[in-house]
Design an enzyme around this catalytic site. Structure first.
Site, PDB file in Angstrom:
ATOM      1  N   HIS A 208       0.548  -1.411  -0.278  1.00 43.52           N
ATOM      2  CA  HIS A 208       0.121   0.232  -0.053  1.00 43.52           C
ATOM      3  C   HIS A 208       0.630   1.172   0.302  1.00 43.52           C
ATOM      4  O   HIS A 208       1.814   1.204   0.530  1.00 43.52           O
ATOM      5  CB  HIS A 208      -0.905   0.085   1.655  1.00 43.52           C
ATOM      6  CG  HIS A 208      -2.162  -0.960   1.245  1.00 43.52           C
ATOM      7  ND1 HIS A 208      -1.947  -2.262   1.538  1.00 43.52           N
ATOM      8  CD2 HIS A 208      -3.244  -0.788   1.511  1.00 43.52           C
ATOM      9  CE1 HIS A 208      -3.291  -2.412   1.598  1.00 43.52           C
ATOM     10  NE2 HIS A 208      -4.289  -1.641   1.437  1.00 43.52           N
ATOM     11  N   ASP A 347      14.198  18.424  -0.273  1.00 44.37           N
ATOM     12  CA  ASP A 347      15.341  19.150  -1.472  1.00 44.37           C
ATOM     13  C   ASP A 347      15.952  17.029  -2.308  1.00 44.37           C
ATOM     14  O   ASP A 347      16.311  17.748  -3.436  1.00 44.37           O
ATOM     15  CB  ASP A 347      15.937  19.926  -0.856  1.00 44.37           C
ATOM     16  CG  ASP A 347      16.804  20.872  -2.391  1.00 44.37           C
ATOM     17  OD1 ASP A 347      16.086  20.484  -2.808  1.00 44.37           O
ATOM     18  OD2 ASP A 347      18.405  21.027  -2.502  1.00 44.37           O
ATOM     19  N   ASP A 356       8.137  18.623  -7.129  1.00 45.94           N
ATOM     20  CA  ASP A 356       8.452  19.594  -6.307  1.00 45.94           C
ATOM     21  C   ASP A 356       6.819  20.052  -5.580  1.00 45.94           C
ATOM     22  O   ASP A 356       5.755  19.808  -5.733  1.00 45.94           O
ATOM     23  CB  ASP A 356       8.285  21.142  -7.397  1.00 45.94           C
ATOM     24  CG  ASP A 356       8.251  22.603  -6.435  1.00 45.94           C
ATOM     25  OD1 ASP A 356       8.793  22.241  -5.324  1.00 45.94           O
ATOM     26  OD2 ASP A 356       8.101  23.951  -7.151  1.00 45.94           O
ATOM     27  N   PHE A 357       7.585  20.605  -4.164  1.00 48.47           N
ATOM     28  CA  PHE A 357       6.618  18.994  -2.936  1.00 48.47           C
ATOM     29  C   PHE A 357       6.337  21.025  -2.070  1.00 48.47           C
ATOM     30  O   PHE A 357       7.180  21.597  -2.181  1.00 48.47           O
ATOM     31  CB  PHE A 357       6.965  18.603  -1.830  1.00 48.47           C
ATOM     32  CG  PHE A 357       7.500  17.239  -2.710  1.00 48.47           C
ATOM     33  CD1 PHE A 357       5.622  16.407  -2.742  1.00 48.47           C
ATOM     34  CD2 PHE A 357       8.462  16.892  -2.994  1.00 48.47           C
ATOM     35  CE1 PHE A 357       6.617  15.215  -3.011  1.00 48.47           C
ATOM     36  CE2 PHE A 357       8.811  15.538  -3.525  1.00 48.47           C
ATOM     37  CZ  PHE A 357       7.324  14.970  -3.448  1.00 48.47           C
TER      38      PHE A 357
END
Length: 371
Positions: A208, A347, A356-357
């Site tokens: 999961h 990063d 890109d969070f």
């Protein structure tokens, strides 16, 4: 004068009764032995034939037996003929960051236009800019109330899955355990089945991404986590130990009064399970078409932790807690330590994935959190 015949039955001797009981006892033992042998044969047949289940359609008519694993008979037959799946050596080291440049979007509180509401996993951004365009089959967006994902029809796995976690997501629903194809995938996409993982041959769990235990509020919520689009081939030592412990820690944080924004997924190719190291698991359909389900080299996770509350955007600052890990998808990974041994900056996760969070955060805060 004629004598009358007596209707009285002759008494049965004790010896005759004992003989009768012995015969019955012997017959019962033979019958039990026969039943035991039949049960054993059926059990062995079920196991070696791929643990089939009865598949029934919506109107209650029997369709067929569906195998949940590759039959051991075929596995052994391939070994006798000397046919071995392709094997890849996997080194127990972190992946080398790619040269992918992650585009940063300059934002201030006044400039932000939120596409998604607070507590939605993409409230702070869409990591891969996934879309609902069917032709975008390597980055296809699927948005559900339980979780959101970017699905890749080439790897047959999610690129990432995102979800929000708090005590509001917990309830009394039991583990559904009903692994099944995702019928919401567009026509033309391959729908992975439970049996496609072929554990007997390749040794990877149906791992999961969004955990079953994170969605127990309702039966439906829990069942949705068993869609095969929410799975990746995961080494048992990671899925059942390292990854599982991290999932449990996240739930503990939620129970302590926090809310979490979580993204997780696979990266790379080449993992080692209980049957060896593989780049992919081949899937052959009845029509003869062959697909290759990617076996990731690593699984990663990025977590933002906030005290439960409202106005999340303006509560996030440089001191907001972040958890991010990159865990080798390898047999024996637990010997390298628990999940804390595999922590990496966001990063770093962005460099190896190209995502890109939390892109909607102001640059100064985003850069501080990611580093």
């Amino acid at each position: 004068m004629a004598t009358k015949k007596s209707n009285q039955k002759k008494p049965v001797s004790k010896e005759t009764k004992n003989k009768s009981k012995k015969r019955m006892s012997k017959s019962q033992k033979i019958l039990r032995s026969i039943i035991g042998v039949i049960v054993l044969i059926v059990a062995l047949g079920w196991y070696f034939y791929g643990k089939p289940v009865i598949k029934i359609n919506s109107d209650g008519k029997l369709i067929q037996l569906e195998q949940t694993e590759r039959p051991l008979i075929l596995v052994y037959w391939d070994q006798i003929r000397g046919i071995e799946p392709e094997v890849t050596e996997v080194q127990n080291e972190q992946p080398t960051p790619t040269q992918t440049t992650v585009a940063k979007k300059s934002t201030t509180p006044q400039e932000v236009n939120f596409e998604y509401s607070e507590n939605h996993p993409m409230y702070l951004g869409n990591p891969s800019d996934a879309t609902t365009d069917v032709s975008n089959d390597k980055n296809y967006l699927m948005d559900r109330s339980q979780f959101t994902m970017s699905y890749n029809n080439e790897t047959l796995c999610p690129n990432w899955v995102g979800w929000h976690l708090s005590t509001d997501d917990f309830g009394d629903a039991e583990r559904a355990d009903n692994f099944r194809p995702d019928t919401d995938l567009p026509d033309g996409y391959y729908r992975v089945r439970k049996a496609d993982y072929q554990f007997n041959a390749y040794g990877f769990d149906r791992g999961h991404v969004c955990p079953s235990a994170d969605r127990t509020k309702t039966v439906e919520d829990n069942e949705m986590t068993f869609l095969m689009t929410n799975m990746v081939p995961q080494a048992p030592d990671s899925n059942r130990i390292v990854w599982k412990d991290l999932e449990a820690y996240e739930r503990d944080l939620a129970l302590e009064g926090n809310e979490l924004y979580i993204f997780a997924g696979p990266v790379g190719s080449g993992g080692s399970g209980d049957k060896g190291s593989f780049d992919y698991i081949p899937i052959k359909t009845k029509s003869g078409q062959v697909y290759n389900m990617n076996v990731p080299e690593y699984t990663w996770k990025v977590v933002m932790v906030l005290p439960k509350g409202e106005d999340d955007f303006n509560r996030i600052d440089e001191n907001t807690r972040i958890i991010s890990v990159c865990i080798p998808n390898q047999k024996g990974v637990h010997k390298g330590g628990d999940w804390t041994a595999y922590q990496k900056p966001i990063d770093y996760i962005e460099q190896i994935t190209g995502y890109d969070f939390f892109e909607l955060l102001p640059d100064l805060i985003e850069d501080e959190l990611e580093n």
